[in-house]
Design a protein around this motif. Structure first.
Motif, mmCIF file in Angstrom:
data_model
loop_
_atom_site.group_PDB
_atom_site.id
_atom_site.type_symbol
_atom_site.label_atom_id
_atom_site.label_comp_id
_atom_site.label_asym_id
_atom_site.label_seq_id
_atom_site.Cartn_x
_atom_site.Cartn_y
_atom_site.Cartn_z
ATOM 1 N N PHE A 128 7.292 0.707 6.509
ATOM 2 C CA PHE A 128 7.710 0.133 5.228
ATOM 3 C C PHE A 128 7.834 -1.380 5.327
ATOM 4 O O PHE A 128 7.332 -2.128 4.480
ATOM 5 C CB PHE A 128 9.051 0.749 4.802
ATOM 6 C CG PHE A 128 9.608 0.170 3.537
ATOM 7 C CD1 PHE A 128 9.370 0.778 2.311
ATOM 8 C CD2 PHE A 128 10.377 -1.000 3.547
ATOM 9 C CE1 PHE A 128 9.882 0.246 1.134
ATOM 10 C CE2 PHE A 128 10.890 -1.539 2.377
ATOM 11 C CZ PHE A 128 10.632 -0.913 1.168
ATOM 12 N N HIS A 129 8.497 -1.865 6.361
ATOM 13 C CA HIS A 129 8.741 -3.296 6.460
ATOM 14 C C HIS A 129 7.512 -4.089 6.882
ATOM 15 O O HIS A 129 7.379 -5.262 6.502
ATOM 16 C CB HIS A 129 9.947 -3.555 7.360
ATOM 17 C CG HIS A 129 11.244 -3.177 6.710
ATOM 18 N ND1 HIS A 129 11.788 -1.923 6.832
ATOM 19 C CD2 HIS A 129 12.053 -3.868 5.868
ATOM 20 C CE1 HIS A 129 12.900 -1.862 6.113
ATOM 21 N NE2 HIS A 129 13.082 -3.024 5.519
ATOM 22 N N ARG A 130 6.594 -3.476 7.611
ATOM 23 C CA ARG A 130 5.305 -4.152 7.841
ATOM 24 C C ARG A 130 4.635 -4.462 6.508
ATOM 25 O O ARG A 130 4.126 -5.564 6.290
ATOM 26 C CB ARG A 130 4.377 -3.270 8.681
ATOM 27 C CG ARG A 130 4.655 -3.240 10.160
ATOM 28 C CD ARG A 130 3.524 -2.573 10.922
ATOM 29 N NE ARG A 130 3.901 -2.319 12.307
ATOM 30 C CZ ARG A 130 4.396 -1.180 12.758
ATOM 31 N NH1 ARG A 130 4.580 -0.161 11.910
ATOM 32 N NH2 ARG A 130 4.707 -1.030 14.021
ATOM 33 N N GLN A 131 4.622 -3.476 5.623
ATOM 34 C CA GLN A 131 4.016 -3.677 4.312
ATOM 35 C C GLN A 131 4.804 -4.693 3.487
ATOM 36 O O GLN A 131 4.222 -5.554 2.822
ATOM 37 C CB GLN A 131 3.944 -2.353 3.565
ATOM 38 C CG GLN A 131 3.015 -1.325 4.186
ATOM 39 C CD GLN A 131 2.972 -0.047 3.366
ATOM 40 O OE1 GLN A 131 2.881 -0.066 2.140
ATOM 41 N NE2 GLN A 131 3.041 1.085 4.044
ATOM 42 N N ALA A 132 6.129 -4.596 3.524
ATOM 43 C CA ALA A 132 6.961 -5.505 2.736
ATOM 44 C C ALA A 132 6.778 -6.953 3.182
ATOM 45 O O ALA A 132 6.687 -7.865 2.345
ATOM 46 C CB ALA A 132 8.432 -5.103 2.844
#
Length: 209
Positions: A128-132
């Motif tokens: 999730f945070h890679r994408q964010a």
């Protein structure tokens, strides 16, 4: 309405110091919560996925950090603090009716399916945070600055290196500039009540790669 993880005043002072408005006037917080980012003297925008928190400040819009409603290079700076993947992500319904200092309990209902506040530290959280972060960097102009507030936590008696992971990911996208440890003893109850990480981090990057 309450929120379990607002910027501390000490962190907010540091963010303001790293983002003088003369150089970085337009600032976005893609995980805005109740909108405390709007207290710094810059021209600020916030994105928050839960309407109850987003509507607490008119400078915050309801939206998803994975699909930000802004054009490329729209902002001079990003300043944010994502969920830490710790016990605040607990959505357990206590049998005795007691409440906990978690996102789920503070909001009073189930979180949006794209709210990372329901994600414990693990593969789902990291993806999730890679994408964010990719989406946030898309909105950051060349020469822009990124200020991240993050903290590790204890699980199974061991420190989970959440901060180091975020730093590693962002360092592939941006140029690291600074990092500062800020005292933060944390909550003193729960399974690891005697084991707490006593500080959180403020990392600073610039979009110069």
């Amino acid at each position: 309405m309450k929120h379990p993880a607002k910027f501390s005043n000490e962190i907010l002072v540091l963010i303001a110091a790293f983002l003088p408005p003369q150089k970085w006037p337009r600032v976005l917080d893609p995980f805005a919560g109740t909108g405390k980012i709007h207290r710094i003297p810059n021209e600020t925008w916030g994105v928050e996925i839960e309407p109850e928190w987003a509507t607490m400040d008119p400078k915050t819009v309801v939206g998803n950090a994975l699909v930000l409603p802004f054009r490329n290079s729209s902002f001079d700076a990003i300043a944010t603090s994502p969920c830490y993947g710790n016990r605040m992500a607990d959505h357990h319904e206590a049998r005795d009716g007691s409440t906990r200092n978690t996102y789920r309990h503070t909001l009073g209902r189930k979180l949006h399916e794209s709210n990372s506040g329901a994600m414990q530290w693990g593969d789902e959280y990291r993806e999730f945070h890679r994408q964010a972060w990719g989406e946030a960097v898309r909105c950051l102009r060349q020469g822009g600055r990124f200020v991240l507030n993050i903290k590790n936590h204890i699980r199974g008696g061991k420190v989970q290196q959440v901060a180091e992971w975020h730093d590693l990911v962002l360092s592939t996208m941006l140029q690291p500039k600074d990092k500062i440890a800020v005292a933060a003893p944390g909550l003193r109850h729960g399974a690891n009540s005697t084991l707490r990480v006593d500080h959180e981090w403020v990392y600073v990057y610039e979009n110069t790669l």
